[in-house]
Motif scaffolding. Structure first.
Motif, mmCIF file in Angstrom:
data_model
loop_
_atom_site.group_PDB
_atom_site.id
_atom_site.type_symbol
_atom_site.label_atom_id
_atom_site.label_comp_id
_atom_site.label_asym_id
_atom_site.label_seq_id
_atom_site.Cartn_x
_atom_site.Cartn_y
_atom_site.Cartn_z
ATOM 1 N N MET A 39 0.820 -1.201 0.000
ATOM 2 C CA MET A 39 0.000 0.000 0.000
ATOM 3 C C MET A 39 0.864 1.265 0.000
ATOM 4 O O MET A 39 0.583 2.229 -0.722
ATOM 5 N N LEU A 40 1.938 1.267 0.807
ATOM 6 C CA LEU A 40 2.813 2.439 0.863
ATOM 7 C C LEU A 40 3.502 2.672 -0.474
ATOM 8 O O LEU A 40 3.653 3.828 -0.903
ATOM 9 N N ALA A 41 3.933 1.583 -1.120
ATOM 10 C CA ALA A 41 4.577 1.731 -2.423
ATOM 11 C C ALA A 41 3.604 2.296 -3.449
ATOM 12 O O ALA A 41 3.962 3.173 -4.257
ATOM 13 N N PHE A 42 2.360 1.810 -3.432
ATOM 14 C CA PHE A 42 1.344 2.324 -4.346
ATOM 15 C C PHE A 42 1.091 3.806 -4.079
ATOM 16 O O PHE A 42 1.021 4.611 -5.025
ATOM 17 N N ALA A 43 0.954 4.183 -2.798
ATOM 18 C CA ALA A 43 0.704 5.586 -2.448
ATOM 19 C C ALA A 43 1.878 6.460 -2.870
ATOM 20 O O ALA A 43 1.682 7.586 -3.356
ATOM 21 N N ALA A 44 3.102 5.956 -2.717
ATOM 22 C CA ALA A 44 4.282 6.732 -3.110
ATOM 23 C C ALA A 44 4.301 6.965 -4.619
ATOM 24 O O ALA A 44 4.611 8.076 -5.088
ATOM 25 N N ARG A 45 3.964 5.936 -5.393
ATOM 26 C CA ARG A 45 3.923 6.089 -6.855
ATOM 27 C C ARG A 45 2.881 7.113 -7.273
ATOM 28 O O ARG A 45 3.142 7.974 -8.124
ATOM 29 N N ARG A 46 1.699 7.031 -6.684
ATOM 30 C CA ARG A 46 0.646 7.985 -7.034
ATOM 31 C C ARG A 46 1.003 9.401 -6.594
ATOM 32 O O ARG A 46 0.646 10.379 -7.265
ATOM 33 N N PHE A 47 1.705 9.535 -5.474
ATOM 34 C CA PHE A 47 2.110 10.862 -4.999
ATOM 35 C C PHE A 47 3.113 11.489 -5.964
ATOM 36 O O PHE A 47 3.030 12.689 -6.261
ATOM 37 N N ILE A 48 4.062 10.690 -6.455
ATOM 38 C CA ILE A 48 5.030 11.212 -7.418
ATOM 39 C C ILE A 48 4.323 11.687 -8.684
ATOM 40 O O ILE A 48 4.639 12.753 -9.239
ATOM 41 N N VAL A 49 3.358 10.899 -9.143
ATOM 42 C CA VAL A 49 2.586 11.297 -10.319
ATOM 43 C C VAL A 49 1.826 12.598 -10.045
ATOM 44 O O VAL A 49 1.766 13.491 -10.901
ATOM 45 N N ALA A 50 1.250 12.721 -8.838
ATOM 46 C CA ALA A 50 0.492 13.930 -8.493
ATOM 47 C C ALA A 50 1.401 15.158 -8.471
ATOM 48 O O ALA A 50 1.020 16.228 -8.968
ATOM 49 N N VAL A 51 2.603 15.028 -7.899
ATOM 50 C CA VAL A 51 3.545 16.150 -7.875
ATOM 51 C C VAL A 51 3.933 16.553 -9.298
ATOM 52 O O VAL A 51 4.008 17.750 -9.630
ATOM 53 N N PHE A 52 4.174 15.562 -10.152
ATOM 54 C CA PHE A 52 4.505 15.852 -11.549
ATOM 55 C C PHE A 52 3.361 16.593 -12.236
ATOM 56 O O PHE A 52 3.589 17.567 -12.984
ATOM 57 N N LEU A 53 2.123 16.164 -11.994
ATOM 58 C CA LEU A 53 0.969 16.826 -12.608
ATOM 59 C C LEU A 53 0.813 18.256 -12.112
ATOM 60 O O LEU A 53 0.438 19.147 -12.880
ATOM 61 N N VAL A 54 1.118 18.486 -10.841
ATOM 62 C CA VAL A 54 1.054 19.851 -10.311
ATOM 63 C C VAL A 54 2.059 20.739 -11.034
ATOM 64 O O VAL A 54 1.748 21.886 -11.404
ATOM 65 N N TRP A 55 3.272 20.231 -11.253
ATOM 66 C CA TRP A 55 4.279 21.002 -11.988
ATOM 67 C C TRP A 55 3.822 21.269 -13.418
ATOM 68 O O TRP A 55 3.985 22.385 -13.936
ATOM 69 N N VAL A 56 3.215 20.258 -14.067
ATOM 70 C CA VAL A 56 2.733 20.440 -15.435
ATOM 71 C C VAL A 56 1.633 21.499 -15.480
ATOM 72 O O VAL A 56 1.640 22.385 -16.347
ATOM 73 N N VAL A 57 0.715 21.437 -14.529
ATOM 74 C CA VAL A 57 -0.384 22.413 -14.499
ATOM 75 C C VAL A 57 0.161 23.820 -14.273
ATOM 76 O O VAL A 57 -0.247 24.775 -14.955
ATOM 77 N N ALA A 58 1.085 23.965 -13.319
ATOM 78 C CA ALA A 58 1.670 25.283 -13.046
ATOM 79 C C ALA A 58 2.390 25.826 -14.277
ATOM 80 O O ALA A 58 2.276 27.014 -14.606
ATOM 81 N N SER A 59 3.097 24.953 -14.992
ATOM 82 C CA SER A 59 3.816 25.381 -16.196
ATOM 83 C C SER A 59 2.852 25.782 -17.303
ATOM 84 O O SER A 59 3.076 26.775 -18.009
ATOM 85 N N LEU A 60 1.766 25.018 -17.457
ATOM 86 C CA LEU A 60 0.783 25.342 -18.490
ATOM 87 C C LEU A 60 0.107 26.678 -18.206
ATOM 88 O O LEU A 60 -0.113 27.474 -19.134
ATOM 89 N N VAL A 61 -0.231 26.932 -16.944
ATOM 90 C CA VAL A 61 -0.833 28.225 -16.590
ATOM 91 C C VAL A 61 0.111 29.364 -16.942
ATOM 92 O O VAL A 61 -0.295 30.382 -17.507
ATOM 93 N N PHE A 62 1.375 29.198 -16.625
ATOM 94 C CA PHE A 62 2.381 30.219 -16.943
ATOM 95 C C PHE A 62 2.482 30.425 -18.449
ATOM 96 O O PHE A 62 2.485 31.567 -18.938
ATOM 97 N N LEU A 63 2.562 29.336 -19.214
ATOM 98 C CA LEU A 63 2.742 29.438 -20.657
ATOM 99 C C LEU A 63 1.522 30.033 -21.347
ATOM 100 O O LEU A 63 1.657 30.830 -22.274
ATOM 101 N N VAL A 64 0.329 29.640 -20.893
ATOM 102 C CA VAL A 64 -0.884 30.170 -21.522
ATOM 103 C C VAL A 64 -0.957 31.683 -21.375
ATOM 104 O O VAL A 64 -1.325 32.407 -22.313
ATOM 105 N N ILE A 65 -0.581 32.181 -20.226
ATOM 106 C CA ILE A 65 -0.635 33.625 -19.987
ATOM 107 C C ILE A 65 0.454 34.355 -20.775
ATOM 108 O O ILE A 65 0.227 35.436 -21.333
#
Length: 317
Positions: A1-27
């Protein structure tokens, strides 16, 4: 369970960076000068001196990579900049309004689950009978009526005709807990009506599908009590699509409660976003869109963890 949660957390952090970058680029990469777009009124070109001052204020004269680095650094400190309209801190206004919208959406979700899930199970168990047909028809009506119509009718009937509740507004919990809940209940119930109808239909279909599986028939053949079968084998296996639909609806509501907030005069984040767009407040729009996007990613992370709890096969997939 911890390994699964860690994998999903890494994906979530990556998506946050992608979203922040897209907001910056769109503007920053849209055609034209952002400063001119912000200052343009009625198709009239703004004063060049005003454009130059705004570009300097926004830091648009610096290289794009430098702006991007400063942008990420400010975000790491939860600094969304200063409003271009009244020069207040955007983060403080978001911190004031966001909990109100989260409370509204959370209450609507609780009401929808409390009503929609039991009714979905009931209609599945009474499939084809009068109870199923009546509740399914009511659910169809709940899905068809727009939320602003439900809200307007609730204000007209419950507030103006019957005088059972106030027409709208907001009172902090610390000031008057009972009035706070009373003012929250009607807008939350307005949102929950359509959501409960959607959850009921999904739960009904999911329960009917699970009831046809071989392990349910085996449990019935072994003589297990119907209540035990429903509780331990049917409802849990039927929850995954229900959780998915609930998460999608709640995610869309994070920035989509503007009609309800307008009808009930509720000071949440959606109305704040609409006013920021109307005022062309570059900093406010960026901050609000980014916060809502990050919350949507966080919600999906929580849903992924709930999948692993509901169905252990997910964490090994």
């Amino acid at each position: 369970m911890l390994a699964f949660a860690a994998r999903r957390f890494i994906v979530a952090v990556f998506l946050v960076w992608v979203v922040a970058s897209l907001v910056f680029l769109v503007i920053h990469l849209i055609p034209g000068d952002p400063a001119e777009l912000l200052l343009a009124q009625g198709g009239v070109a703004p004063d060049p001196a005003s454009v130059a001052n705004l570009r300097e204020k926004l830091g648009l004269e610096r290289p794009l990579l430098v702006q991007y680095g400063d942008y990420l650094l400010d975000l790491s400190q939860l600094d969304f900049g200063i409003s271009l309209v009244d020069e207040h801190a955007v983060s403080s206004e978001i911190a004031l309004r966001l909990p109100r919208t989260l409370e509204l959406v959370g209450m609507a979700g609780l009401l929808a689950v409390a009503v929609g899930l039991p009714l979905g199970v009931l209609t599945a168990l009474r499939a084809g009978q009068a109870t199923d047909r009546i509740l399914s028809a009511i659910a169809s009506v709940g899905l068809s009526v727009p939320v602003f119509v439900v809200g307007t009718l609730a204000v007209l009937v419950l507030a103006q005709k019957l005088h059972l509740v106030s027409a709208g507004g907001y009172v902090p919990m610390a000031q008057d807990p009972l009035r706070h809940l009373a003012l929250l209940l009607m807008p939350a119930g307005t949102i929950a009506l359509g959501l409960a109808a959607a959850l009921m239909r999904v739960a009904r279909s999911s329960v009917l599908e699970v009831l046809e599986r071989d392990h349910i028939r085996a449990a019935q053949a072994r003589g297990l009590a119907p209540g035990t079968i429903m509780r331990l084998h049917v409802v849990r296996n039927a929850l995954t699509p229900v959780v998915t639909v609930l998460a999608l609806h709640l995610g869309s509501l994070l920035g989509g409660t503007v009609l309800v907030e307008c009808v009930f005069n509720y000071p949440g984040i959606s109305g704040y976003l609409v006013r920021a767009v109307e005022a062309r407040d570059y900093s406010e729009v960026m901050g609000i869109v980014l916060v809502i996007s990050v919350l949507f990613v966080l919600l999906n992370f929580i849903v992924d963890l709930s999948y692993a709890v509901i169905d252990p096969r997910v964490r090994h997939g």
